[in-house]
Design an enzyme around this catalytic site. Structure first.
Site, short mmCIF file in Angstrom:
data_model
loop_
_atom_site.label_atom_id
_atom_site.label_comp_id
_atom_site.label_asym_id
_atom_site.label_seq_id
_atom_site.Cartn_x
_atom_site.Cartn_y
_atom_site.Cartn_z
N GLU A 335 1.00 -1.29 0.04
CA GLU A 335 -0.07 -0.09 0.12
C GLU A 335 1.02 1.16 0.22
O GLU A 335 0.54 2.47 0.72
CB GLU A 335 -0.79 -0.03 1.17
CG GLU A 335 -1.94 -1.35 1.06
CD GLU A 335 -2.73 -1.28 2.63
OE1 GLU A 335 -4.00 -1.41 2.50
OE2 GLU A 335 -2.25 -1.12 3.65
C1 TNX Z 1 -4.51 -3.96 4.76
S1 TNX Z 1 -2.61 -6.09 4.51
C2 TNX Z 1 -3.11 -3.62 5.17
C3 TNX Z 1 -2.81 -3.24 6.46
C4 TNX Z 1 -4.35 -3.12 7.09
C5 TNX Z 1 -5.12 -4.24 6.76
C6 TNX Z 1 -6.41 -4.33 7.66
C7 TNX Z 1 -1.75 -5.29 4.18
C8 TNX Z 1 -0.35 -5.79 3.66
N1 TNX Z 1 -1.94 -4.04 4.42
O1 TNX Z 1 -2.12 -2.09 6.48
O2 TNX Z 1 -4.00 -3.24 8.48
O3 TNX Z 1 -5.45 -4.14 5.60
O4 TNX Z 1 -7.09 -5.36 7.42
#
Ligand code: TNX
Length: 525
Positions: A335
């Site tokens: 992300e």
């Molecule tokens: C996505 S999973 C994210 C996290 C959040 C999560 C909540 C991932 C690699 N990144 O930063 O905590 O969703 O479900």
């Protein structure tokens, strides 16, 4: 025969049956035991072994490591049985009534983590190629005893184990969970508690998400403000916290003693607000933002064009690698919406080199497959199958954590007290009923490194709340990682899981009592 005599015999039979169930006298069919994960093979021989105050645990030879495994078992059995089981050493098979742990080394089918457990009415004998296999085997010994063996105070026996032979080994080499200690901080004791549960279900990895926008949780001596400032808060504005290197080393050692590898993650280049808030020079504009206590994602980025950023990362990885006996360092990479793709790719490439220079291999969330992967890099599939496939095309293995099936932070259903639901509602059956090697045609068993169930902690702030999301789903992920897919079946699993409800209660675990599981049917056992 007279009616009254028959009635009398029936009555006597009923009394006997009642008496047997009262004393907890167990059936003698090993194949009916509720072991999770389900073993590869169980052959029952129809009798039983009695654990008594004469029983001791003998380990072969003078190995300190074997003694430690024996002691772990003794420490688990003594509080509830009150039998005062001791650990002794022996070069030969001990006399009747004892437990014997030994290393054999020539049973290739069992691999490094498998074991063979032979129970006769005279002896419980556990053999493995490696100590890790013995450690897995003693978890099975715990689980073939009545659930009350997990209580902390002395209970009435008898302590019978059904006889037979269990041969057992895992389907996947990496079987783990993840704890996000960044969104909410969890104390060392909470982490240790989880480690013992992972061990009970034969899992061998705990990934610790040590940094994020909301907090930096591991002391880095060369950059002390990361924790002094960046560790000060958490989601919701609570006081946060961090592990000193000493405390972290203690967690690592605790895990190692349980054959569990800690995989540390420093998430970058995104998810870095806590670091950016602690050191202005890591920001492209040279200004430190405020600490963050919300739950948005994708707004922060290290300044990928500044040399100081790489000095920072090198220092962090160097200190972390020195604390890490495991092979892998997790670099996050997810992300990174505030990092341009043309900056992201060279960044990931450079960080991989740095990890390698400190003697470790790279694990990262599936987005890292957009970069050029090093030969041993592992891609953790959470979101995009297409990224996982890009990883495979580059020769990487995939760690399976598909959010739709394996995320422990997803709500069970719309009524769940805690959790998120952006990926799915994951009831206990959905969490169990999938095969990592059948989700995507291009991700085959040979491409898979293992399975991991992550707990993100935006909505849970203490052990009890975390347990509500972790249990009972964790047990299903443990079984997916261990038991051959052909032997897994929800209807069979849910009955075994119900028995583990008693075990979880005995250990004060705050599990979610899913309506899909026949908890009550197991209560009288
Ligand atoms: C996505 S999973 C994210 C996290 C959040 C999560 C909540 C991932 C690699 N990144 O930063 O905590 O969703 O479900």
């Amino acid at each position: 025969m007279k009616q009254s005599k028959i009635r009398g015999m029936v009555f006597a039979g009923l009394v006997l049956a009642a008496a047997l169930s009262q004393t907890g006298c167990k059936p003698t069919d090993l194949s009916k035991e509720n072991i999770i994960p389900k073993p590869v093979s169980v052959v029952a021989t129809g009798s039983s072994f009695d654990l008594t105050d004469q029983t001791d645990i003998y380990v072969q030879g003078e190995s300190a490591e074997l003694k430690q495994i024996g002691q772990y078992l003794a420490d688990k059995l003594n509080p509830s049985t009150g039998l005062g089981i001791e650990v002794k050493t022996s070069t030969e098979v001990p006399g009747p009534g004892n437990i014997f742990l030994s290393i054999s080394g020539d049973d290739s089918e069992l691999g490094d983590e498998g074991y063979e457990l032979t129970i006769t009415d005279k002896l419980v004998s556990l053999v493995a190629n490696k100590p890790a296999g013995l450690f897995n085997g003693i978890q099975t010994i715990r689980q073939v005893l009545p659930a009350k063996v997990e209580l902390a105070s002395v209970q009435n026996g008898p302590w019978k184990i059904a006889t037979g032979v269990i041969r057992d080994y895992p389907a996947y080499g990496y079987r783990g969970s993840m704890l996000d200690v960044a969104r909410h901080f969890f104390e060392v004791e909470d982490v240790k508690n989880l480690i013992d549960q992972l061990a009970y279900y034969k899992m061998n990895a705990l990934h610790m998400h040590l940094s994020d926008d909301q907090g930096w949780r591991i002391e880095i001596k060369s950059w002390p403000n990361l924790t002094a400032h960046g560790g000060k808060t958490e989601v919701g504005g609570g006081e946060g916290g961090y592990y000193s290197q000493e405390q972290y080393a203690d967690i690592v050692k605790y895990a190692q003693d349980r054959y569990i590898t800690i995989v540390p993650e420093i998430d970058m280049p995104g998810h870095t607000n806590a670091a950016l808030a602690s050191y202005p020079e890591l920001n492209c504009n040279g200004k430190a933002p405020e600490l963050y206590t919300g739950t948005e994602v994708g707004f922060s980025s290290l300044c990928t064009n500044k040399e100081i950023t790489y000095k920072f990362i090198d220092d962090v990885i160097r200190e972390l690698a020195a604390l890490t006996p495991g092979e892998y360092i997790h670099i996050g990479g997810d992300e990174s919406l505030a990092t341009k793709i043309e900056d992201y790719i060279p960044f990931i490439n450079r960080v991989q080199d740095m990890v390698e220079a400190h003697g470790k291999k790279v694990l990262g969330w599936d987005e890292i497959a957009l970069a050029t992967l090093k030969p041993n890099t592992i891609v953790q599939y959470w979101d995009k199958a297409e990224n996982a496939k890009k990883g495979i095309a580059q020769g990487a293995k995939v760690l399976m954590s598909p959010a739709k099936y394996a995320y422990l932070d997803m709500k069970y259903d719309s009524t769940s007290t805690y959790g998120l639901h952006w990926a799915a509602y994951i009831e206990v059956d959905r969490g169990y009923n999938w095969d990592p090697a059948a989700l995507e045609p291009e991700i085959k068993k040979e491409n898979i490194y293992g399975i991991e169930a992550p707990l993100w902690s935006e909505t849970v702030s203490n052990r009890q709340e975390a347990e509500y999301l972790i249990f009972p789903r964790l047990l299903g992920y443990a079984e997916i990682g261990w038991t051959p897919v052909e032997q897994r079946n929800w209807d069979n699993y849910k009955v075994r899981l119900a028995d583990h409800g008693e075990r979880m209660k005995a250990q004060n675990i705050n599990f979610y009592p899913s309506k899909l599981v026949p908890w009550d049917a197991q209560k009288q056992k």
